[in-house]
Design an enzyme around this catalytic site. Structure first.
Site, PDB file in Angstrom:
ATOM      1  CG  ASP A 118      -5.377  -2.943   7.820  1.00 18.85           C
ATOM      2  OD1 ASP A 118      -5.443  -1.824   8.390  1.00 18.85           O
ATOM      3  OD2 ASP A 118      -5.082  -3.204   6.717  1.00 18.85           O
ATOM      4  CG  HIS A 162      -5.665   1.290   6.358  1.00 15.32           C
ATOM      5  ND1 HIS A 162      -5.020   0.007   6.296  1.00 15.32           N
ATOM      6  CD2 HIS A 162      -4.979   1.859   5.332  1.00 15.32           C
ATOM      7  CE1 HIS A 162      -4.388  -0.099   5.302  1.00 15.32           C
ATOM      8  NE2 HIS A 162      -4.066   1.158   4.635  1.00 15.32           N
ATOM      9  CB  SER A 328      -2.711   0.069   2.009  1.00 22.69           C
ATOM     10  OG  SER A 328      -1.726   0.402   2.771  1.00 22.69           O
TER      11      SER A 328
END
Length: 515
Positions: A118, A162, A328
């Protein structure tokens, strides 16, 4: 050749940014991928801290013996009550994923290692990194050890956290009276493959190879290797590039499930990578009410959906909570559940994972997902999945047993004096399937025959029996020359692409059949 530009969440600013990078492509047919730019819906005010000022993590020693499962267990983490994906589904909120009872009944043999590929990892106090690496080569970036990057578009704010948010859903430290309850109580392997949410797909493919212990040129090996890998990233391209497919194939052949977010472009997932790569387990986002999330990609590549709405997880504030959305954050819910399954049962094939996710799924709300070609089999029920998988591994499901060994199914004494009937029954086997949770009346199980030791891809087999019941009687089986597998289907489609192998180790005949 011309670089293909793509992103998980397209925007004008991204397209402009990406097009300026086209000349920097370092691998033929490489692509630019991304993660969503949006931040969680709500998060606490953040005041900038340096890496040194963040709370220090306590190293958690690995332990070889897990505490026994407890029916009264509830995590004590600060924001556990906000993590609604742990709850059982209700008539109002069909997309809750029923994590708690699956964890209460868990009997793991070892700590799983959860890999996250990520962008935006930082030293969050609720995450313990077993190892990590920075694979980013975008622009002038150089690969190296500093994977805990404070990715920033100004001096005071993160441009991207994220990866930290994704990781906290799957593997935040449980029962430490702070932060979040990670679904898997395991070790966390991080690989940074994007900068501020953008990166080359080839950096993610190298990250995957590194996480599963395969060599990557000029990069040291990881100190641990992943049992499952989460990839909440991707972009629009109509095929899976060879380098990405090769890495995923290496992972699958190594027994490492690769879980991918299906994407959030309101398009068929066949146009989105790595979701369109063979071998990945694709996760779509569902709204709390049990519909496909409004921005979710769709299509027959969806293997399962999970909550993608109000998913509580980490933000840029080390002490805060945010409510994330889209696929996600659906993907790491499935990743955490699969990590728990691997910790208890060991290696799992993709066929086993996809079959039991599908057969135990909570149905979508009536409406847009009545066509399973659009939304897949349903929404993950972690407890039903784990319980059925346990029965399968214990030999109680998807196992052939002589019909005469089951007094509930037939009265043995009724045929004891009739040689002809006895002979016929001694060639008959009972196959018990999981009880599916679908509300559809057209769900059926199909038994397929394959040449012994051949792969069980659907194209290699032939259907020999079909039933809408969870119990089947079968006869005239040639188990010396053939293997048998099963798949779940409805009127529109059969789920997955590979049959799950039927266990034939319990086919020894009862004593009276040898008389």
């Amino acid at each position: 050749m011309k670089t293909i530009l793509l992103a998980l969440m397209l925007s004008l600013s991204f397209v402009t940014y990406a097009s300026n990078l086209a000349s920097n492509t370092h691998i033929e047919n490489d692509v630019i991928i991304g993660t969503p730019k949006s931040k969680p819906k709500t998060y606490n005010d953040y005041h900038s801290l340096t890496l040194e000022q963040l709370p220090k993590q306590q190293v958690k020693e690995p332990y070889s013996i897990y505490p026994s499962s407890r029916s009264d267990y509830v995590p004590n983490d600060t924001y556990y009550n906000e993590q609604v994906h742990w709850l059982a589904p209700t008539t109002q909120y069909l997309s809750y994923n029923n994590i708690l009872p699956s964890v209460q009944r868990l009997s793991p043999m070892r700590r799983p290692v959860v890999g996250i590929i990520d962008s935006g990892f930082y030293a969050h106090p609720d995450l313990i990194y077993a190892d990590g690496y920075d694979m980013v080569t975008l622009g002038d970036a150089q690969r190296g050890e500093n994977y805990l990057m404070r990715e920033s578009d100004d001096e005071e704010h993160f441009c991207n956290v994220h990866g930290t948010g994704v990781a906290a859903v799957a593997v935040a430290t449980r029962d430490n009276n702070l932060g979040f309850a990670g679904i898997a109580d395991g070790d966390f392997l991080a690989t940074r493959s994007m900068d501020c949410g953008f990166g080359y797909l080839s950096d993610s493919s190298d990250a995957l190879l590194w996480q599963i212990g395969k060599p990557v040129e000029d990069i040291r090996p990881a100190t641990v290797t992943a049992d499952v890998v989460n990839m909440s990233l991707g972009g629009t391209v109509d095929h899976c590039p060879d380098f990405m497919q090769n890495a995923i194939t290496e992972a699958v052949n190594s027994g490492v499930p690769v879980i991918a977010a299906i994407g959030n472009n309101e398009m068929d997932a066949s146009e989105f990578t790595p979701a369109n790569c063979n071998g990945v387990i694709n996760v779509a986002a569902a709204s709390r009410e049990g519909e496909l999330f409004s921005s979710s990609n769709f299509g027959t590549l969806i293997d399962i959906a999970a909550l993608g709405d109000f998913v509580a997880s980490a933000t840029e504030d080390p002490d805060g909570v945010g409510w994330w959305e889209e696929s996600s954050f659906s993907a790491p819910i499935v990743t955490g559940v699969l990590a728990n399954a691997v910790s208890e049962f060991g290696l799992l094939s993709n066929a086993e994972i996809k079959f039991f996710l599908a057969v135990t799924a909570t149905p979508f709300a009536a409406g847009q997902c009545d066509d399973s070609n659009r939304c897949g089999p349903g929404i993950m029920d972690a407890n039903a999945f784990h319980s059925s998988l346990r029965e399968y591994k214990n030999g109680d499901l998807v196992t052939l047993k002589p019909a005469l060994s089951n007094t509930e199914f037939c009265d043995k004494d009724l045929y004891a004096t009739d040689d002809n009937e006895l002979a016929m029954l001694c060639e008959t086997y009972e196959l018990v399937m999981p009880v599916h949770q679908s509300n559809r009346s057209d769900i059926r199980f199909e038994v397929m025959v394959f040449v012994k030791d051949d792969t069980m891809q659907y194209a290699n087999g032939q259907v020999v029996a079909t039933s809408t019941s969870s119990r089947m009687l079968m006869s005239a089986l040639d188990m010396s020359s053939n293997d048998y597998g099963v798949r779940m289907c409805n009127t529109e489609r059969c789920f997955g692409d590979t049959a799950i192998k039927i266990n034939s180790s319990s086919t020894a005949l009862p004593a009276k059949c040898n008389q």
